[in-house]
Design an enzyme around this catalytic site. Structure first.
Site, short mmCIF file in Angstrom:
data_model
loop_
_atom_site.label_atom_id
_atom_site.label_comp_id
_atom_site.label_asym_id
_atom_site.label_seq_id
_atom_site.Cartn_x
_atom_site.Cartn_y
_atom_site.Cartn_z
N GLY A 1 67.29 4.10 86.69
CA GLY A 1 66.90 3.08 87.65
C GLY A 1 65.44 2.69 87.60
O GLY A 1 64.94 2.07 88.54
N LYS B 1 64.01 15.94 81.83
CA LYS B 1 64.44 14.60 82.26
C LYS B 1 64.80 14.67 83.74
O LYS B 1 65.81 15.29 84.11
CB LYS B 1 65.64 14.16 81.41
CG LYS B 1 66.31 12.87 81.85
CD LYS B 1 67.47 12.61 80.89
CE LYS B 1 68.34 11.47 81.36
NZ LYS B 1 69.40 11.17 80.37
N GLU C 1 65.64 6.04 72.26
CA GLU C 1 66.79 6.94 72.38
C GLU C 1 68.06 6.11 72.29
O GLU C 1 68.18 5.10 72.97
CB GLU C 1 66.73 7.69 73.72
CG GLU C 1 67.99 8.44 74.08
CD GLU C 1 68.05 8.84 75.54
OE1 GLU C 1 69.17 9.00 76.07
OE2 GLU C 1 66.99 8.97 76.18
N ARG D 1 71.55 1.99 75.28
CA ARG D 1 72.95 2.35 75.50
C ARG D 1 73.84 1.12 75.37
O ARG D 1 73.61 0.09 76.00
CB ARG D 1 73.12 2.96 76.90
CG ARG D 1 74.56 3.42 77.19
CD ARG D 1 74.71 3.91 78.62
NE ARG D 1 73.80 4.98 78.93
CZ ARG D 1 73.99 6.26 78.61
NH1 ARG D 1 75.07 6.61 77.94
NH2 ARG D 1 73.09 7.17 78.94
N THR E 1 72.59 11.45 75.60
CA THR E 1 73.89 11.90 76.10
C THR E 1 74.51 12.92 75.14
O THR E 1 75.69 12.84 74.82
CB THR E 1 74.84 10.71 76.38
OG1 THR E 1 74.10 9.64 76.99
CG2 THR E 1 75.95 11.11 77.34
N GLY F 1 66.49 2.24 80.56
CA GLY F 1 67.61 1.68 79.83
C GLY F 1 67.81 0.21 80.06
O GLY F 1 67.37 -0.63 79.29
#
Length: 198
Positions: free
Chosen positions: A160, A131, A41, A18, A71, A180
Site C-alpha cells: 500500500g 519486510k 522484485e 507482480r 513471494t 507494487g
C-alpha cells in the site's frame, strides 16, 4: 553472498512487478535501474511469472543491475528463483526453511514480519533486513516503535505504499520501501521517484 546492506545501499526502492507481462516488466525495470535508487522484485507465483523473472534477470545481467524473486514461500521456489537469475528472495511471511534454503543458495532473504515475535525470530535466523508487511495496516508508528527494541533491524515497508505516504514511512525509520501497484501504473514510478530522490 551479497547482503541487503550492499544490495540496497543508496537504493530506497524495491519495485515489485507482480503480474506484469515480461516485455513491460523489462521496460519498467530499466526505468527503475536508470533512476539509480532502486532494485526490482518479480513475484514468482505462476509459470508465466517465472518466465518474466528470467527475462528481467537477463536484462539485469546485461546492465549490472539487480533483480530478486518475490513471494518465495517454499524451499523449492528458492531453487526456481536461483535458476531464473534472481540474486535475492522475498516472502510475505517468515519460514525458517525458506530462509535456510535461500542462504544456502547464496541469496539474502527478506522475510515478511508483522509482530515483535516474528522480528525476533527473523533476526535469530540471520535476516537483518525485514519486510514490514502489510505496511499500511501496520502503519508508520509500528515501525517507529519496533525500532526501539530491535535497533539492528532494517525494515522494508511493503504493502500500500505510494507517493502520498512514502515519506511517512521513511520518516518513521523504514530503510527502504517495497512498492507494487504504483510503479506499474502510468506515471506512478515518476511520481514516486520525485518523493524518493534526495
Amino acid at each position: 553472498m551479497n547482503t541487503f546492506d550492499e544490495l540496497l545501499a543508496g537504493r530506497p526502492l524495491v519495485a515489485i512487478l507482480r503480474g506484469v507481462p515480461a516485455e513491460r516488466a523489462v521496460a519498467i525495470a530499466a526505468a527503475v535501474w536508470d533512476s539509480g535508487i532502486g532494485v526490482v522484485e518479480v513475484p514468482i507465483q505462476t509459470p508465466d511469472a517465472v518466465d518474466c523473472l528470467r527475462a528481467v534477470a537477463v536484462a539485469a545481467a546485461a546492465r549490472g543491475a539487480l533483480v530478486g524473486a518475490g513471494t518465495v514461500i517454499t524451499a523449492e521456489q528458492v531453487t526456481v528463483a536461483a535458476d531464473a537469475g534472481a540474486v535475492f528472495t522475498v516472502a510475505p511471511g517468515l519460514d525458517p526453511d525458506v530462509v535456510a534454503a535461500s542462504h544456502a543458495a547464496g541469496m539474502p532473504h527478506l522475510p515478511g514480519v508483522a509482530t515483535p515475535t516474528e522480528v525476533q525470530h527473523a533476526l535469530k535466523a540471520g535476516c537483518g533486513w525485514l519486510k514490514a508487511f502489510p505496511a499500511t495496516s501496520l502503519g508508520p508508528r509500528w515501525l517507529r516503535e519496533l525500532r526501539g527494541p530491535f535497533p539492528e533491524a532494517r525494515f522494508v515497508a511493503t504493502g500500500g505504499i505510494g507517493p502520498d505516504n512514502a515519506g511517512d514511512f521513511l520518516a518513521a525509520g523504514a530503510a527502504a520501501l517495497g512498492v507494487g501497484g504504483t510503479v506499474t501504473r502510468p506515471g506512478g514510478l515518476e511520481a514516486l521517484l520525485a518523493v524518493l530522490r534526495p
